[in-house]
Motif scaffolding. Structure first.
Motif, PDB file in Angstrom:
ATOM      1  N   LEU A  62      13.573   4.225 -35.081  1.00  0.00           N
ATOM      2  CA  LEU A  62      12.315   4.514 -34.371  1.00  0.00           C
ATOM      3  C   LEU A  62      11.078   3.884 -35.013  1.00  0.00           C
ATOM      4  O   LEU A  62      10.047   3.729 -34.366  1.00  0.00           O
ATOM      5  CB  LEU A  62      12.080   6.036 -34.301  1.00  0.00           C
ATOM      6  CG  LEU A  62      13.094   6.868 -33.514  1.00  0.00           C
ATOM      7  CD1 LEU A  62      12.741   8.349 -33.629  1.00  0.00           C
ATOM      8  CD2 LEU A  62      13.134   6.460 -32.049  1.00  0.00           C
ATOM      9  N   ARG A  63      11.183   3.552 -36.283  1.00  0.00           N
ATOM     10  CA  ARG A  63       9.993   3.063 -37.003  1.00  0.00           C
ATOM     11  C   ARG A  63      10.346   1.860 -37.867  1.00  0.00           C
ATOM     12  O   ARG A  63      11.427   1.856 -38.477  1.00  0.00           O
ATOM     13  CB  ARG A  63       9.424   4.182 -37.903  1.00  0.00           C
ATOM     14  CG  ARG A  63       8.878   5.348 -37.128  1.00  0.00           C
ATOM     15  CD  ARG A  63       8.339   6.420 -38.056  1.00  0.00           C
ATOM     16  NE  ARG A  63       9.366   7.195 -38.701  1.00  0.00           N
ATOM     17  CZ  ARG A  63      10.002   8.249 -38.169  1.00  0.00           C
ATOM     18  NH1 ARG A  63       9.709   8.635 -36.945  1.00  0.00           N
ATOM     19  NH2 ARG A  63      10.918   8.895 -38.847  1.00  0.00           N
ATOM     20  N   PRO A  64       9.457   0.856 -38.015  1.00  0.00           N
ATOM     21  CA  PRO A  64       8.181   0.690 -37.307  1.00  0.00           C
ATOM     22  C   PRO A  64       8.409   0.190 -35.874  1.00  0.00           C
ATOM     23  O   PRO A  64       9.270  -0.678 -35.641  1.00  0.00           O
ATOM     24  CB  PRO A  64       7.442  -0.373 -38.129  1.00  0.00           C
ATOM     25  CG  PRO A  64       8.373  -0.830 -39.212  1.00  0.00           C
ATOM     26  CD  PRO A  64       9.699  -0.197 -39.014  1.00  0.00           C
ATOM     27  N   GLU A  65       7.609   0.716 -34.961  1.00  0.00           N
ATOM     28  CA  GLU A  65       7.786   0.425 -33.534  1.00  0.00           C
ATOM     29  C   GLU A  65       7.717  -1.063 -33.218  1.00  0.00           C
ATOM     30  O   GLU A  65       8.434  -1.570 -32.370  1.00  0.00           O
ATOM     31  CB  GLU A  65       6.706   1.149 -32.728  1.00  0.00           C
ATOM     32  CG  GLU A  65       6.835   2.654 -32.788  1.00  0.00           C
ATOM     33  CD  GLU A  65       6.011   3.343 -31.727  1.00  0.00           C
ATOM     34  OE1 GLU A  65       5.194   2.676 -31.072  1.00  0.00           O
ATOM     35  OE2 GLU A  65       6.205   4.567 -31.561  1.00  0.00           O
ATOM     36  N   GLU A  66       6.833  -1.748 -33.931  1.00  0.00           N
ATOM     37  CA  GLU A  66       6.584  -3.165 -33.654  1.00  0.00           C
ATOM     38  C   GLU A  66       7.866  -4.007 -33.812  1.00  0.00           C
ATOM     39  O   GLU A  66       8.168  -4.868 -32.996  1.00  0.00           O
ATOM     40  CB  GLU A  66       5.540  -3.646 -34.648  1.00  0.00           C
ATOM     41  CG  GLU A  66       4.846  -4.910 -34.251  1.00  0.00           C
ATOM     42  CD  GLU A  66       3.761  -5.242 -35.263  1.00  0.00           C
ATOM     43  OE1 GLU A  66       3.638  -4.530 -36.283  1.00  0.00           O
ATOM     44  OE2 GLU A  66       3.057  -6.236 -35.025  1.00  0.00           O
ATOM     45  N   TYR A  67       8.617  -3.732 -34.873  1.00  0.00           N
ATOM     46  CA  TYR A  67       9.813  -4.537 -35.136  1.00  0.00           C
ATOM     47  C   TYR A  67      10.964  -4.165 -34.209  1.00  0.00           C
ATOM     48  O   TYR A  67      11.862  -4.965 -33.966  1.00  0.00           O
ATOM     49  CB  TYR A  67      10.315  -4.346 -36.575  1.00  0.00           C
ATOM     50  CG  TYR A  67       9.305  -4.620 -37.662  1.00  0.00           C
ATOM     51  CD1 TYR A  67       8.221  -5.454 -37.427  1.00  0.00           C
ATOM     52  CD2 TYR A  67       9.445  -4.053 -38.919  1.00  0.00           C
ATOM     53  CE1 TYR A  67       7.286  -5.706 -38.423  1.00  0.00           C
ATOM     54  CE2 TYR A  67       8.520  -4.307 -39.922  1.00  0.00           C
ATOM     55  CZ  TYR A  67       7.439  -5.127 -39.659  1.00  0.00           C
ATOM     56  OH  TYR A  67       6.525  -5.372 -40.646  1.00  0.00           O
ATOM     57  N   LEU A  68      10.942  -2.924 -33.757  1.00  0.00           N
ATOM     58  CA  LEU A  68      12.092  -2.403 -33.002  1.00  0.00           C
ATOM     59  C   LEU A  68      11.926  -2.536 -31.493  1.00  0.00           C
ATOM     60  O   LEU A  68      12.765  -2.041 -30.732  1.00  0.00           O
ATOM     61  CB  LEU A  68      12.317  -0.929 -33.369  1.00  0.00           C
ATOM     62  CG  LEU A  68      12.773  -0.714 -34.818  1.00  0.00           C
ATOM     63  CD1 LEU A  68      12.489   0.711 -35.262  1.00  0.00           C
ATOM     64  CD2 LEU A  68      14.263  -1.025 -34.968  1.00  0.00           C
ATOM     65  N   GLY A  69      10.844  -3.182 -31.083  1.00  0.00           N
ATOM     66  CA  GLY A  69      10.622  -3.386 -29.643  1.00  0.00           C
ATOM     67  C   GLY A  69      10.278  -2.103 -28.901  1.00  0.00           C
ATOM     68  O   GLY A  69      10.410  -2.006 -27.681  1.00  0.00           O
TER      69      GLY A  69
END
Ligand code: SF4
Ligand code: SF4
Length: 294
Positions: free
Chosen positions: A156-163
């Motif tokens: 779930l984190r970081p959102e940026e990397y996980l789309g």
């Protein structure tokens, strides 16, 4: 659907029931697993902090292997997913890091162009296979079971990397799957909190209580079991549960299922085929609520 499969080490070491049950459900769903047997460990996030250049090269190699195969890279561990997503993001957004990693990869005969998508099995189930197909394969509805999703952090984190900014619905996929197979999702705060695993060596009692408190919160809401997409969370919540109970001076006794075990149960596999008898916390009480004959 063909995928490059990165099982991670936990599913082949401490949690072999995850590896076995993943193969069962993949076959049922028509997911062709091409295991990357030569790929290295992601470094579990520790290496990314200590030596980002080495972590770029190692994860770049795994990403390049999947790219060569022409398939998405499938993980079954939130930590592997988090670390591989992080390095995929860094390599594709920072040309100097890509160049440095490729200088190392070229010695192994690889070049990473940056096209690989890293997807946890959970995401593939909903986004590529689809809930309708999953529903069509259910032979044993898990009606009557109250199931608490446990995401943990790395998926779930970081959102940026996980789309997750583009696909915020990924935060809710476990609940969608639980509902489609007839179970009742249990809502509780701890579902997206850290299980305490990284703290075990620094403050064992506190780490055990973190995991134990999440399970007890879910239990207080009526959960018969927890389900997790992460074998490291599983280790902390299942294998360490007796110790957590001792530290907390209370009975916990809530089984923790791996995601493919839960799905496999709904697809009609026996508890033995899914190695549900391989856990520290017995799964029998939860299984008694399910009609095992299919
Ligand atoms: S990140 Fe963790 S689970 Fe994944 S391969 Fe490395 S040590 Fe194993
Ligand atoms: S919940 Fe625990 S094991 Fe799972 S990813 Fe977070 S710290 Fe790691």
């Amino acid at each position: 659907m063909k995928v490059a499969f990165w099982p991670g080490c936990v599913s082949k070491g401490a949690c072999p029931e995850l590896y076995v049950s993943t193969h069962k459900v993949a076959e049922a769903l028509g997911i062709e697993l091409h295991e990357l047997t030569e790929a290295p460990c992601t470094g579990a996030g520790v290496l990314s902090e200590q030596n980002p250049a080495l972590a770029d090269s190692l994860n770049g190699l795994t990403l390049a292997m999947a790219e060569k195969l022409g398939a998405d890279l499938m993980t079954i561990c939130s930590t592997c997913q988090g670390v591989l997503s992080n390095h995929n993001y860094q390599l594709t957004h920072k040309p100097e890091r890509m160049e440095r990693a490729n200088a190392v990869l070229s010695e192994q005969g690889y070049t990473y162009k940056g096209t690989t998508k890293v997807k946890h099995l959970l995401w593939i189930l909903v986004e590529d296979i689809g809930l309708d197909k999953i529903r069509s394969l259910v032979k044993r509805k898990l009606t009557g079971l109250k199931i608490a999703p446990f995401y943990g952090c790395y998926i779930l984190r970081p959102e940026e990397y996980l789309g997750l900014r583009e696909k915020p619905e990924r935060k809710n996929y476990l609940e969608q799957i639980i509902s489609i197979i007839g179970g009742e999702p249990v809502e509780y705060h701890g579902k997206s909190k850290c299980c305490g695993f990284p703290m075990v060596t620094m403050n064992r009692d506190k780490a055990l209580m973190m995991g134990g408190n999440h399970i007890m919160e879910a239990k207080s809401k009526g959960a018969d079991l927890l389900v997790t997409p992460c074998p490291l969370c599983h280790l902390n919540l299942d294998a360490q549960q007796p110790d957590a109970a001792r530290v907390m001076k209370q009975t916990i006794d809530v089984p923790i299922f791996h995601l493919p075990q839960l799905l496999g149960l709904a697809f009609g596999f026996s508890p033995e085929e899914l190695r549900l008898d391989h856990h520290v916390v017995p799964t029998t009480k939860a299984l008694e609520k399910v009609e095992l004959k299919v």
